[in-house]
Each structure stands twice: as C-alpha cells, then as structure tokens.
Design a protein around this motif. Structure first.
Motif, PDB file in Angstrom:
ATOM      1  N   GLY A 131       7.143  -0.460   7.539  1.00 49.87           N
ATOM      2  CA  GLY A 131       6.163  -0.195   6.566  1.00 49.87           C
ATOM      3  C   GLY A 131       5.962   1.662   5.624  1.00 49.87           C
ATOM      4  O   GLY A 131       4.815   2.015   4.745  1.00 49.87           O
ATOM      5  N   LEU A 132       7.703   2.110   5.733  1.00 48.84           N
ATOM      6  CA  LEU A 132       7.332   3.795   4.804  1.00 48.84           C
ATOM      7  C   LEU A 132       8.739   3.197   3.544  1.00 48.84           C
ATOM      8  O   LEU A 132       9.439   2.723   4.799  1.00 48.84           O
ATOM      9  CB  LEU A 132       7.872   5.047   6.412  1.00 48.84           C
ATOM     10  CG  LEU A 132       6.831   5.111   7.092  1.00 48.84           C
ATOM     11  CD1 LEU A 132       7.245   6.110   8.060  1.00 48.84           C
ATOM     12  CD2 LEU A 132       5.306   5.457   6.059  1.00 48.84           C
ATOM     13  N   VAL A 133       8.636   4.683   3.482  1.00 41.01           N
ATOM     14  CA  VAL A 133       9.582   4.849   2.569  1.00 41.01           C
ATOM     15  C   VAL A 133      10.731   5.377   2.722  1.00 41.01           C
ATOM     16  O   VAL A 133      10.423   6.128   3.438  1.00 41.01           O
ATOM     17  CB  VAL A 133       9.109   5.379   0.855  1.00 41.01           C
ATOM     18  CG1 VAL A 133      10.084   5.673  -0.025  1.00 41.01           C
ATOM     19  CG2 VAL A 133       8.222   4.368   0.304  1.00 41.01           C
ATOM     20  N   ALA A 134      12.158   4.527   2.452  1.00 42.67           N
ATOM     21  CA  ALA A 134      12.720   4.687   3.397  1.00 42.67           C
ATOM     22  C   ALA A 134      14.315   5.514   2.113  1.00 42.67           C
ATOM     23  O   ALA A 134      14.726   6.315   2.046  1.00 42.67           O
ATOM     24  CB  ALA A 134      13.794   3.396   4.069  1.00 42.67           C
ATOM     25  N   GLU A 135      14.056   4.953   1.113  1.00 39.43           N
ATOM     26  CA  GLU A 135      14.695   5.301  -0.056  1.00 39.43           C
ATOM     27  C   GLU A 135      13.959   4.573  -1.330  1.00 39.43           C
ATOM     28  O   GLU A 135      13.086   4.231  -1.039  1.00 39.43           O
ATOM     29  CB  GLU A 135      16.164   4.744   0.102  1.00 39.43           C
ATOM     30  CG  GLU A 135      17.292   5.081  -0.559  1.00 39.43           C
ATOM     31  CD  GLU A 135      18.486   4.042  -1.083  1.00 39.43           C
ATOM     32  OE1 GLU A 135      19.543   4.613  -0.834  1.00 39.43           O
ATOM     33  OE2 GLU A 135      18.517   2.638  -1.466  1.00 39.43           O
ATOM     34  N   LEU A 136      14.300   5.980  -2.478  1.00 42.16           N
ATOM     35  CA  LEU A 136      14.106   5.634  -3.749  1.00 42.16           C
ATOM     36  C   LEU A 136      14.864   6.372  -4.749  1.00 42.16           C
ATOM     37  O   LEU A 136      15.229   6.881  -4.505  1.00 42.16           O
ATOM     38  CB  LEU A 136      12.581   6.538  -3.834  1.00 42.16           C
ATOM     39  CG  LEU A 136      11.914   6.615  -5.020  1.00 42.16           C
ATOM     40  CD1 LEU A 136      11.589   4.780  -5.495  1.00 42.16           C
ATOM     41  CD2 LEU A 136      10.614   7.617  -4.977  1.00 42.16           C
ATOM     42  N   VAL A 137      15.199   5.205  -5.139  1.00 44.38           N
ATOM     43  CA  VAL A 137      16.213   5.737  -6.696  1.00 44.38           C
ATOM     44  C   VAL A 137      15.455   5.819  -7.881  1.00 44.38           C
ATOM     45  O   VAL A 137      14.535   4.414  -8.031  1.00 44.38           O
ATOM     46  CB  VAL A 137      16.798   4.971  -6.436  1.00 44.38           C
ATOM     47  CG1 VAL A 137      18.257   4.816  -7.402  1.00 44.38           C
ATOM     48  CG2 VAL A 137      17.979   4.518  -5.282  1.00 44.38           C
ATOM     49  N   ILE A 138      15.020   6.525  -8.617  1.00 46.42           N
ATOM     50  CA  ILE A 138      14.807   6.503  -9.760  1.00 46.42           C
ATOM     51  C   ILE A 138      15.567   6.949 -10.578  1.00 46.42           C
ATOM     52  O   ILE A 138      16.931   8.029 -10.854  1.00 46.42           O
ATOM     53  CB  ILE A 138      13.597   8.188  -9.627  1.00 46.42           C
ATOM     54  CG1 ILE A 138      12.753   7.717  -8.720  1.00 46.42           C
ATOM     55  CG2 ILE A 138      12.846   8.181 -11.745  1.00 46.42           C
ATOM     56  CD1 ILE A 138      12.047   8.975  -8.409  1.00 46.42           C
ATOM     57  N   ALA A 139      15.378   5.635 -11.759  1.00 47.02           N
ATOM     58  CA  ALA A 139      16.514   5.616 -12.971  1.00 47.02           C
ATOM     59  C   ALA A 139      16.479   5.157 -13.610  1.00 47.02           C
ATOM     60  O   ALA A 139      14.709   4.322 -13.868  1.00 47.02           O
ATOM     61  CB  ALA A 139      18.606   5.469 -12.362  1.00 47.02           C
ATOM     62  N   ASN A 140      16.919   5.441 -15.218  1.00 44.51           N
ATOM     63  CA  ASN A 140      16.223   4.936 -16.948  1.00 44.51           C
ATOM     64  C   ASN A 140      16.188   3.360 -16.384  1.00 44.51           C
ATOM     65  O   ASN A 140      16.497   2.543 -16.073  1.00 44.51           O
ATOM     66  CB  ASN A 140      17.096   5.028 -17.265  1.00 44.51           C
ATOM     67  CG  ASN A 140      17.320   6.407 -18.025  1.00 44.51           C
ATOM     68  OD1 ASN A 140      16.389   7.024 -17.878  1.00 44.51           O
ATOM     69  ND2 ASN A 140      18.312   6.861 -18.226  1.00 44.51           N
ATOM     70  N   HIS A 141      15.224   3.070 -16.854  1.00 45.45           N
ATOM     71  CA  HIS A 141      14.300   1.354 -16.224  1.00 45.45           C
ATOM     72  C   HIS A 141      16.026   0.700 -17.718  1.00 45.45           C
ATOM     73  O   HIS A 141      16.599   0.961 -18.870  1.00 45.45           O
ATOM     74  CB  HIS A 141      13.234   1.304 -17.472  1.00 45.45           C
ATOM     75  CG  HIS A 141      12.983  -0.565 -17.708  1.00 45.45           C
ATOM     76  ND1 HIS A 141      12.681  -0.916 -16.572  1.00 45.45           N
ATOM     77  CD2 HIS A 141      13.058  -1.073 -18.788  1.00 45.45           C
ATOM     78  CE1 HIS A 141      12.560  -2.388 -17.115  1.00 45.45           C
ATOM     79  NE2 HIS A 141      12.568  -2.113 -18.310  1.00 45.45           N
ATOM     80  N   GLU A 142      16.174  -0.496 -16.868  1.00 50.57           N
ATOM     81  CA  GLU A 142      16.571  -1.536 -16.713  1.00 50.57           C
ATOM     82  C   GLU A 142      16.069  -2.307 -17.647  1.00 50.57           C
ATOM     83  O   GLU A 142      15.878  -3.117 -17.060  1.00 50.57           O
ATOM     84  CB  GLU A 142      18.117  -2.007 -15.714  1.00 50.57           C
ATOM     85  CG  GLU A 142      18.903  -0.618 -15.357  1.00 50.57           C
ATOM     86  CD  GLU A 142      19.199  -1.256 -14.575  1.00 50.57           C
ATOM     87  OE1 GLU A 142      19.100  -2.690 -13.871  1.00 50.57           O
ATOM     88  OE2 GLU A 142      20.579  -0.650 -12.985  1.00 50.57           O
ATOM     89  N   GLY A 143      16.057  -2.565 -19.198  1.00 52.94           N
ATOM     90  CA  GLY A 143      15.553  -3.746 -20.237  1.00 52.94           C
ATOM     91  C   GLY A 143      15.661  -4.745 -19.282  1.00 52.94           C
ATOM     92  O   GLY A 143      17.149  -5.295 -19.504  1.00 52.94           O
ATOM     93  N   THR A 201       1.010  -0.994  -0.273  1.00 51.64           N
ATOM     94  CA  THR A 201      -0.159  -0.020   0.238  1.00 51.64           C
ATOM     95  C   THR A 201       1.165   1.164   0.140  1.00 51.64           C
ATOM     96  O   THR A 201       0.418   2.111  -0.286  1.00 51.64           O
ATOM     97  CB  THR A 201      -1.020   0.066   1.110  1.00 51.64           C
ATOM     98  OG1 THR A 201      -2.003  -1.326   1.221  1.00 51.64           O
ATOM     99  CG2 THR A 201      -1.955   0.993   1.512  1.00 51.64           C
ATOM    100  N   THR A 202       1.864   1.165   0.957  1.00 56.04           N
ATOM    101  CA  THR A 202       2.544   2.477   0.572  1.00 56.04           C
ATOM    102  C   THR A 202       3.478   2.761  -0.755  1.00 56.04           C
ATOM    103  O   THR A 202       3.211   4.055  -1.585  1.00 56.04           O
ATOM    104  CB  THR A 202       3.830   1.895   1.527  1.00 56.04           C
ATOM    105  OG1 THR A 202       3.186   1.651   3.412  1.00 56.04           O
ATOM    106  CG2 THR A 202       4.592   3.414   1.846  1.00 56.04           C
ATOM    107  N   VAL A 203       3.687   1.615  -1.423  1.00 60.38           N
ATOM    108  CA  VAL A 203       4.278   2.104  -2.865  1.00 60.38           C
ATOM    109  C   VAL A 203       2.963   2.269  -3.819  1.00 60.38           C
ATOM    110  O   VAL A 203       3.736   4.026  -4.271  1.00 60.38           O
ATOM    111  CB  VAL A 203       4.922   1.039  -2.906  1.00 60.38           C
ATOM    112  CG1 VAL A 203       5.513   1.035  -4.235  1.00 60.38           C
ATOM    113  CG2 VAL A 203       6.057   0.517  -2.973  1.00 60.38           C
TER     114      VAL A 203
END
Length: 120
Positions: free
Chosen positions: A107-119, A13-15
C-alpha cells in the motif's frame, strides 16, 4: 488487464495523495506514503530511502513556478500504475509531459520513475 485514461479518483489513494503532496513540495506528507527503502528516479537521477526522497520532494523544481495537470493515467497491474502529468511554467522549455511510474508494495510507494512521456 491495463486500464487507460483513468480519472484521478480511480487511482489508488497512495498515488493520489503522494502526487498531491509532492506537487506542492510537502515532503513531510509525501514521505508518509513511502516505504523505508523507496527508490525514486527522476530524469536519470536516483534517490534512495525516505531521507533522500524527502529532500527530493522538498527541493525538486522549487526554483520555478509551474502548474501541473494530470493528462493521463493507467493501471498496469495491482502494484504498477502510470500517471502522466503536464507541467507548464518558468522552467527551461516551459512545458513538459512526464510519466510517473509507480510501484506499490504493502500500500506504499516502493519505487517511482519519472521520465519524459512516452507518447501514444
């Protein structure tokens, strides 16, 4: 065990809620799903703590019009999840496939890394 190609409703749910709020730049709601010491890395730029991440969610991409579609998701383990989103819109290039790599703590977001999709 890694599960691939999960439906959105199979994600924690958090995500799901964080992604829904951040997609519409609802920084107040998105912030409720973050640890105090959260770290977000977006295309190499790092934001630390709720205040910086709040501003990031509010402002990132706000100058463009775009749609977002989940094209993939998988569970790495109980604390790590990857969601792939396709963005299409008025930003340079017009289409981007981005992996959102979540680390959860308590239950919470501690880290989020957003990067180009690795196909595949």
């Amino acid at each position: 065990m890694t599960n691939t190609d999960l439906r959105s409703d199979a994600l924690p749910t958090t995500v799901r809620e964080y992604l829904a709020a951040s997609t519409v730049h609802d920084a107040d709601t998105a912030s409720t799903f973050l640890t105090e010491d959260v770290v977000v890395v977006d295309q190499g730029e790092t934001f630390r703590g709720r205040e910086e991440v709040h501003a990031f969610v509010r402002d990132a991409g706000a100058e463009f019009e775009y749609t977002t579609e989940q094209t993939g998701a998988h569970r790495v383990d109980d604390e790590h999840w990857v969601v792939t989103l396709r963005l299409e819109g008025s930003f340079p290039g017009g289409v981007a496939d981005l992996d959102h790599r979540f680390t959860l703590r308590g239950g919470l977001v501690a880290e989020l890394v957003i990067a180009n999709h690795e196909g595949a």
